[in-house]
Design a protein around this motif. Structure first.
Motif, PDB file in Angstrom:
ATOM      1  N   THR A  46       0.784  -1.251  -0.034  1.00 50.19           N
ATOM      2  CA  THR A  46       0.197  -0.007   0.004  1.00 50.19           C
ATOM      3  C   THR A  46       0.896   1.312  -0.066  1.00 50.19           C
ATOM      4  O   THR A  46       0.520   2.159  -0.764  1.00 50.19           O
ATOM      5  CB  THR A  46      -0.908   0.070   1.068  1.00 50.19           C
ATOM      6  N   LEU A  47       1.852   1.139   0.614  1.00 46.88           N
ATOM      7  CA  LEU A  47       2.686   2.359   0.989  1.00 46.88           C
ATOM      8  C   LEU A  47       3.523   2.375  -0.486  1.00 46.88           C
ATOM      9  O   LEU A  47       3.563   3.727  -1.055  1.00 46.88           O
ATOM     10  CB  LEU A  47       3.813   1.990   1.940  1.00 46.88           C
ATOM     11  N   THR A  48       3.775   1.321  -1.156  1.00 46.34           N
ATOM     12  CA  THR A  48       4.307   1.610  -2.399  1.00 46.34           C
ATOM     13  C   THR A  48       3.621   2.008  -3.457  1.00 46.34           C
ATOM     14  O   THR A  48       3.860   2.956  -4.394  1.00 46.34           O
ATOM     15  CB  THR A  48       4.689   0.081  -2.804  1.00 46.34           C
ATOM     16  N   SER A  49       2.273   1.851  -3.550  1.00 46.12           N
ATOM     17  CA  SER A  49       1.066   2.502  -4.241  1.00 46.12           C
ATOM     18  C   SER A  49       1.064   3.905  -4.012  1.00 46.12           C
ATOM     19  O   SER A  49       1.085   4.897  -5.007  1.00 46.12           O
ATOM     20  CB  SER A  49      -0.236   1.364  -4.092  1.00 46.12           C
ATOM     21  N   LEU A  50       1.032   4.201  -2.833  1.00 46.64           N
ATOM     22  CA  LEU A  50       0.842   5.689  -2.763  1.00 46.64           C
ATOM     23  C   LEU A  50       2.166   6.330  -2.979  1.00 46.64           C
ATOM     24  O   LEU A  50       2.218   7.736  -3.369  1.00 46.64           O
ATOM     25  CB  LEU A  50       0.671   5.841  -1.072  1.00 46.64           C
ATOM     26  N   CYS A  51       3.291   5.989  -2.763  1.00 47.74           N
ATOM     27  CA  CYS A  51       4.447   6.500  -3.106  1.00 47.74           C
ATOM     28  C   CYS A  51       4.635   6.764  -4.520  1.00 47.74           C
ATOM     29  O   CYS A  51       4.855   7.953  -5.200  1.00 47.74           O
ATOM     30  CB  CYS A  51       5.667   5.512  -2.850  1.00 47.74           C
ATOM     31  N   LYS A  52       3.937   5.869  -5.207  1.00 41.51           N
ATOM     32  CA  LYS A  52       4.117   5.912  -6.886  1.00 41.51           C
ATOM     33  C   LYS A  52       3.188   6.834  -7.272  1.00 41.51           C
ATOM     34  O   LYS A  52       3.360   7.887  -8.316  1.00 41.51           O
ATOM     35  CB  LYS A  52       3.582   4.364  -7.563  1.00 41.51           C
ATOM     36  N   ALA A  53       2.054   7.032  -6.772  1.00 46.89           N
ATOM     37  CA  ALA A  53       0.761   7.984  -6.832  1.00 46.89           C
ATOM     38  C   ALA A  53       1.518   9.490  -6.763  1.00 46.89           C
ATOM     39  O   ALA A  53       1.000  10.311  -7.047  1.00 46.89           O
ATOM     40  CB  ALA A  53      -0.552   7.748  -6.315  1.00 46.89           C
ATOM     41  N   LEU A  54       2.189   9.696  -5.492  1.00 51.52           N
ATOM     42  CA  LEU A  54       2.741  10.841  -5.293  1.00 51.52           C
ATOM     43  C   LEU A  54       3.993  11.135  -5.571  1.00 51.52           C
ATOM     44  O   LEU A  54       4.497  12.256  -5.651  1.00 51.52           O
ATOM     45  CB  LEU A  54       2.638  10.964  -3.655  1.00 51.52           C
ATOM     46  N   ASP A  55       4.830  10.263  -6.643  1.00 52.68           N
ATOM     47  CA  ASP A  55       5.993  10.413  -7.084  1.00 52.68           C
ATOM     48  C   ASP A  55       6.880  10.963  -6.109  1.00 52.68           C
ATOM     49  O   ASP A  55       7.600  11.808  -6.126  1.00 52.68           O
ATOM     50  CB  ASP A  55       5.965  11.486  -8.163  1.00 52.68           C
ATOM     51  N   SER A  57       9.774   8.804  -2.959  1.00 59.77           N
ATOM     52  CA  SER A  57      10.863   7.718  -3.053  1.00 59.77           C
ATOM     53  C   SER A  57      10.173   7.029  -1.580  1.00 59.77           C
ATOM     54  O   SER A  57      10.027   7.655  -0.601  1.00 59.77           O
ATOM     55  CB  SER A  57      12.072   8.178  -2.864  1.00 59.77           C
ATOM     56  N   MET A  58      10.224   5.650  -1.602  1.00 66.29           N
ATOM     57  CA  MET A  58      10.123   5.107  -0.500  1.00 66.29           C
ATOM     58  C   MET A  58      11.181   5.270   0.462  1.00 66.29           C
ATOM     59  O   MET A  58      11.298   5.325   1.793  1.00 66.29           O
ATOM     60  CB  MET A  58      10.027   3.390  -0.699  1.00 66.29           C
ATOM     61  N   TYR A  59      12.460   5.383  -0.103  1.00 70.94           N
ATOM     62  CA  TYR A  59      13.478   5.732   0.692  1.00 70.94           C
ATOM     63  C   TYR A  59      13.285   6.895   1.668  1.00 70.94           C
ATOM     64  O   TYR A  59      13.843   7.118   2.753  1.00 70.94           O
ATOM     65  CB  TYR A  59      14.781   5.856  -0.195  1.00 70.94           C
ATOM     66  N   SER A  60      12.337   7.785   1.220  1.00 73.99           N
ATOM     67  CA  SER A  60      12.280   9.151   1.791  1.00 73.99           C
ATOM     68  C   SER A  60      11.771   9.070   3.280  1.00 73.99           C
ATOM     69  O   SER A  60      11.740   9.850   4.050  1.00 73.99           O
ATOM     70  CB  SER A  60      11.408  10.053   1.064  1.00 73.99           C
ATOM     71  N   PHE A  61      11.143   7.912   3.440  1.00 67.71           N
ATOM     72  CA  PHE A  61      10.687   7.594   4.887  1.00 67.71           C
ATOM     73  C   PHE A  61      11.438   7.038   5.908  1.00 67.71           C
ATOM     74  O   PHE A  61      11.206   7.240   6.961  1.00 67.71           O
ATOM     75  CB  PHE A  61       9.398   6.445   4.755  1.00 67.71           C
ATOM     76  N   PHE A  62      12.839   6.870   5.175  1.00 68.15           N
ATOM     77  CA  PHE A  62      13.639   6.187   6.133  1.00 68.15           C
ATOM     78  C   PHE A  62      14.807   7.163   6.083  1.00 68.15           C
ATOM     79  O   PHE A  62      15.677   6.895   7.248  1.00 68.15           O
ATOM     80  CB  PHE A  62      14.029   4.666   5.793  1.00 68.15           C
ATOM     81  N   LYS A  63      15.024   8.176   5.405  1.00 66.03           N
ATOM     82  CA  LYS A  63      16.042   9.104   5.318  1.00 66.03           C
ATOM     83  C   LYS A  63      15.509  10.509   5.597  1.00 66.03           C
ATOM     84  O   LYS A  63      14.948  10.896   4.356  1.00 66.03           O
ATOM     85  CB  LYS A  63      17.092   8.778   4.019  1.00 66.03           C
ATOM     86  N   GLU A  64      15.747  11.264   6.596  1.00 69.10           N
ATOM     87  CA  GLU A  64      15.052  12.555   6.458  1.00 69.10           C
ATOM     88  C   GLU A  64      15.718  13.381   5.917  1.00 69.10           C
ATOM     89  O   GLU A  64      14.823  14.450   5.197  1.00 69.10           O
ATOM     90  CB  GLU A  64      15.416  13.175   8.183  1.00 69.10           C
ATOM     91  N   GLU A  65      16.800  13.585   5.316  1.00 69.24           N
ATOM     92  CA  GLU A  65      17.476  14.601   4.305  1.00 69.24           C
ATOM     93  C   GLU A  65      17.012  14.709   3.188  1.00 69.24           C
ATOM     94  O   GLU A  65      17.127  15.391   2.307  1.00 69.24           O
ATOM     95  CB  GLU A  65      19.003  14.546   4.639  1.00 69.24           C
ATOM     96  N   GLU A  66      16.484  13.303   2.597  1.00 71.75           N
ATOM     97  CA  GLU A  66      15.909  13.653   1.166  1.00 71.75           C
ATOM     98  C   GLU A  66      14.907  13.925   0.832  1.00 71.75           C
ATOM     99  O   GLU A  66      13.951  13.799   1.441  1.00 71.75           O
ATOM    100  CB  GLU A  66      15.986  12.071   1.023  1.00 71.75           C
ATOM    101  N   PRO A  67      14.901  14.967  -0.224  1.00 68.95           N
ATOM    102  CA  PRO A  67      13.622  15.628  -0.551  1.00 68.95           C
ATOM    103  C   PRO A  67      12.719  14.445  -0.986  1.00 68.95           C
ATOM    104  O   PRO A  67      13.034  13.652  -1.784  1.00 68.95           O
ATOM    105  CB  PRO A  67      14.039  16.709  -1.633  1.00 68.95           C
TER     106      PRO A  67
END
Length: 112
Positions: A46-55, A57-67
């Motif tokens: 589900t998170l993957t689907s939401l990330c794709k829809a919002l363009d 990165s999944m990685y952004s949930f685990f690394k604060e500095e990434e836009p």
């Protein structure tokens, strides 16, 4: 910032409504709202689907500095496309781009 807060921020940044995201992801509006408000924790698919829809990165949930709002791969793809015909550019245009990139590097280094 929680997963839900990040998703909501990304959705707001892209000026999308819950209804629009629900339509793209085939999730219910109420479920997405529950995720955004921390009432539900989405499974990875589900998170993957939401990330794709919002363009984002999944990685952004685990690394604060990434836009979150633009994936690095999107920017790299855009740059690759813009430079596709670089070998055909005039020498003057090539030199102008190199001068610009060098100047930007100096500015960035001065900011750090």
């Amino acid at each position: 910032m929680s997963i839900g807060e990040k998703l909501k921020a990304a959705r707001k940044q892209k000026r999308l409504t819950l209804k629009e995201v629900a339509s793209v992801t085939n999730l219910s509006i109420s479920y997405i709202s529950d995720i955004e408000h921390g009432k539900s924790l989405p499974p990875i698919d589900t998170l993957t689907s939401l990330c794709k829809a919002l363009d984002i990165s999944m990685y952004s949930f685990f690394k604060e500095e990434e836009p979150m709002f633009l994936r690095e791969t999107t920017l790299q793809g855009e740059l690759t496309e813009l430079l596709r015909d670089f070998p055909d550019w005039s020498p003057e245009d090539k030199e102008e781009l190199i001068r610009y990139l060098k100047a930007k590097k100096v500015v960035r280094e001065g900011e750090s």
